[in-house]
Design a protein around this motif. Structure first.
Motif, mmCIF file in Angstrom:
data_model
loop_
_atom_site.group_PDB
_atom_site.id
_atom_site.type_symbol
_atom_site.label_atom_id
_atom_site.label_comp_id
_atom_site.label_asym_id
_atom_site.label_seq_id
_atom_site.Cartn_x
_atom_site.Cartn_y
_atom_site.Cartn_z
ATOM 1 N N ARG A 19 0.819 -1.218 0.000
ATOM 2 C CA ARG A 19 0.000 0.000 0.000
ATOM 3 C C ARG A 19 0.845 1.257 0.000
ATOM 4 O O ARG A 19 1.875 1.317 0.679
ATOM 5 N N TYR A 91 -4.516 -10.107 -4.055
ATOM 6 C CA TYR A 91 -4.633 -9.532 -2.700
ATOM 7 C C TYR A 91 -5.526 -10.390 -1.796
ATOM 8 O O TYR A 91 -5.076 -10.925 -0.786
ATOM 9 N N ASP A 145 7.068 -6.923 3.139
ATOM 10 C CA ASP A 145 5.972 -7.827 3.489
ATOM 11 C C ASP A 145 5.577 -8.921 2.486
ATOM 12 O O ASP A 145 6.039 -8.968 1.358
ATOM 13 N N ARG A 317 -10.300 -6.511 5.178
ATOM 14 C CA ARG A 317 -10.394 -7.621 4.199
ATOM 15 C C ARG A 317 -11.791 -8.240 4.198
ATOM 16 O O ARG A 317 -11.959 -9.470 4.275
HETATM 17 O O1 F6P Z 1 0.289 -6.990 9.470
HETATM 18 C C1 F6P Z 1 0.440 -7.077 8.107
HETATM 19 C C2 F6P Z 1 -0.256 -5.956 7.376
HETATM 20 O O2 F6P Z 1 -0.028 -6.050 6.002
HETATM 21 C C3 F6P Z 1 0.171 -4.594 7.868
HETATM 22 O O3 F6P Z 1 1.376 -4.179 7.311
HETATM 23 C C4 F6P Z 1 -1.005 -3.752 7.526
HETATM 24 O O4 F6P Z 1 -1.088 -2.605 8.295
HETATM 25 C C5 F6P Z 1 -2.164 -4.669 7.800
HETATM 26 O O5 F6P Z 1 -1.663 -5.979 7.584
HETATM 27 C C6 F6P Z 1 -3.386 -4.306 6.985
HETATM 28 O O6 F6P Z 1 -3.525 -5.089 5.882
HETATM 29 P P1 F6P Z 1 -4.269 -4.693 4.529
HETATM 30 O O7 F6P Z 1 -3.289 -3.931 3.702
HETATM 31 O O8 F6P Z 1 -4.629 -6.005 3.952
HETATM 32 O O9 F6P Z 1 -5.448 -3.866 4.893
#
Ligand code: F6P
Length: 467
Positions: A19, A91, A145, A317
């Motif tokens: 992101r 994703y 990540d 999610r």
């Molecule tokens: O903990 C892993 C992570 O990818 C974080 O870096 C991020 O803040 C969180 O999960 C949120 O995830 P997503 O980008 O899927 O909303």
């Protein structure tokens, strides 16, 4: 700014993350705008990114091609477009329904689909190409990540002149679990494109080294991997942290202190406030903690007059099936508990399904006597560190899962096994009953740890080791 960087490969530091550090927001009149999304990693890297010609490569959070106005962020942003189908397959699919459960102890069952894997490769290639196009000769690229584990090797192939680091924010599983992945070798080889592979804990680095030796066949020694072409890859732990001073400063403001008092009063000024703050994720152990709390009320160990549990669950999610199922289960549990145990004007659990700004979080941390963080598995868990940073009065108690990465540092927390409901009930009660002296003894030690190892130090440790 982003466009000019793309044309000229001038960035000496390139951050690559799934992101971008901006969020799209819809205003009251329906128009759409962008604003910076302040996170720990962004604030740690911001000074560095300003000092050097730097760029941040990432997905803007919405499908398709989007224009991000230049004033959305002070940083140079390089958006990577993802189609609706890729969003589903890369994703929601491979990243969050295959890798996420696989890397978190199989708390849910990972799904393996070949078309998801293909999308993961395509999107990783696009991120690597975007990074390659903005990186200056000999630049440092820091990839972040589990969504982007193939980027280091693809990028090295495109640009052997770069110094490449990778940091995994989530756990890295033991060989027994990782080996289920049909594409295990490709992921390991993807990561080996980096010069430095960082993990939250030494155990995760050891898991990686063992897998590289056993599955890829490279020679390894302690934290080093020796590749046939003479390159040496280092795998080491760099436990991430928070902007501790920034959180404390915020918590000390009059506005936050007043808001904390308001929260307590809105809750009916109970003797003690328990608090949970999590992304609504099945790894976070929200269900068992609320169950443990409700049993304490039901069996008379606590009463709704004396104790309330505030649970903030940030939507996350929401189109992934496991997340929807868990959300329904928690909704049902909260409804049942409040129906059975609440009184008029006194709910046992105050449940909020929202994303809160940093200020409101700080106020909640100030309002809470007992912070309950009970993941089944968590790479680090920054909420536990934020709570500690905000407790400048040395009061308050932290109940923390031994399966959170943070437990390795916050040894003075009331440690729990989230699979053991009775054990958790006992520790929550001990935390509830802890005298101010005992709270201060624990909190002081944890505050020292968090103050000494903040996110700026984390970033510079990593970049120094990479450099
Ligand atoms: O903990 C892993 C992570 O990818 C974080 O870096 C991020 O803040 C969180 O999960 C949120 O995830 P997503 O980008 O899927 O909303």
């Amino acid at each position: 700014m982003a466009r000019s960087l793309r044309r000229r490969a001038t960035a000496k530091l390139v951050v690559v993350a799934n992101r971008l550090p901006v969020d799209q927001v819809t205003l009251a009149d329906g128009s759409v705008t962008w604003r910076p999304s302040p996170g720990g990693v962004v604030s740690a890297l911001e000074p560095l990114m300003r000092a050097e010609a730097a760029a941040w490569v990432g997905w803007p959070g919405v499908s398709g091609e989007v224009e991000i106005p230049e004033d959305a962020s002070d940083l140079s942003l390089v958006p990577v477009a993802i189609t609706e189908t890729e969003h589903e397959e890369y994703y929601e699919g491979f990243a969050n329904a295959t890798l996420w459960p696989l890397y978190h102890d199989l708390v849910a069952k990972p799904e393996f689909h070949r078309e998801w894997w293909d999308a993961y490769i395509d999107v990783n290639q696009r991120f690597a190409a975007a990074a390659a196009s903005v990186a200056a000769r000999g630049a440092t690229v820091w990839v972040h990540d589990y969504q982007l584990q193939l980027v280091p090797a693809i990028l090295r192939e495109m640009r052997p002149d770069l110094r490449i680091g990778f940091f995994l924010h989530i756990p890295f599983p033991p060989a027994e679990l990782f080996s289920q992945l049909p594409w295990r070798r490709q992921i390991l080889e993807g990561l080996l494109g980096a010069d430095l592979v960082g993990f939250q804990l030494p155990g995760a680095a050891a898991n990686f080294i063992r897998l590289v030796r056993d599955r890829v066949g490279h020679k390894t020694q302690r934290e080093s991997v020796f590749l046939p072409d003479g390159r040496v890859v280092t795998a080491r732990a760099f436990p991430i942290s928070i902007d501790a001073a920034g959180f404390e400063e915020l918590a000390r403001t009059v506005a936050i202190e007043e808001r904390a008092e308001q929260i307590r009063s809105d809750l009916g000024n109970p003797a003690k406030v328990f608090l949970g703050v999590d992304r609504l994720d099945y790894t976070k152990g929200i269900y068992p903690r609320l169950r443990a709390f409700s049993e304490l009320i039901a069996d008379g160990s606590l009463s709704v007059e004396d104790a309330v549990f505030v649970q903030v669950a940030t939507p996350s999610r929401e189109r992934v099936e496991e997340y929807r199922t868990m959300r329904d289960e928690i909704n049902r549990l909260v409804g049942r508990v409040n129906g059975d145990l609440g009184r008029i004007g006194r709910q046992a659990i105050s449940y909020l399904h929202v994303s809160l700004p940093r200020e409101e979080m700080a106020a909640l941390y100030r309002a809470a006597d007992i912070m309950v963080v009970t993941p089944y598995r968590d790479g680090m868990n920054l909420v536990s560190k934020e709570y500690v940073a905000c407790r400048y009065d040395d009061l308050g108690a932290l109940v923390l899962s031994e399966f959170a990465g943070a437990a390795a540092e916050l040894r003075q927390a009331f440690l729990v096994n989230p699979y053991d409901i009775n054990g958790m009930k006992a520790q929550m009660l001990t935390a509830y009953e802890a005298k101010p002296r005992e709270q201060a003894r624990r909190m002081r030690a944890m505050r020292r740890t968090v103050a000494e190892h903040d996110v700026t130090q984390w970033a510079s440790n990593f970049l120094d080791a990479l450099g």
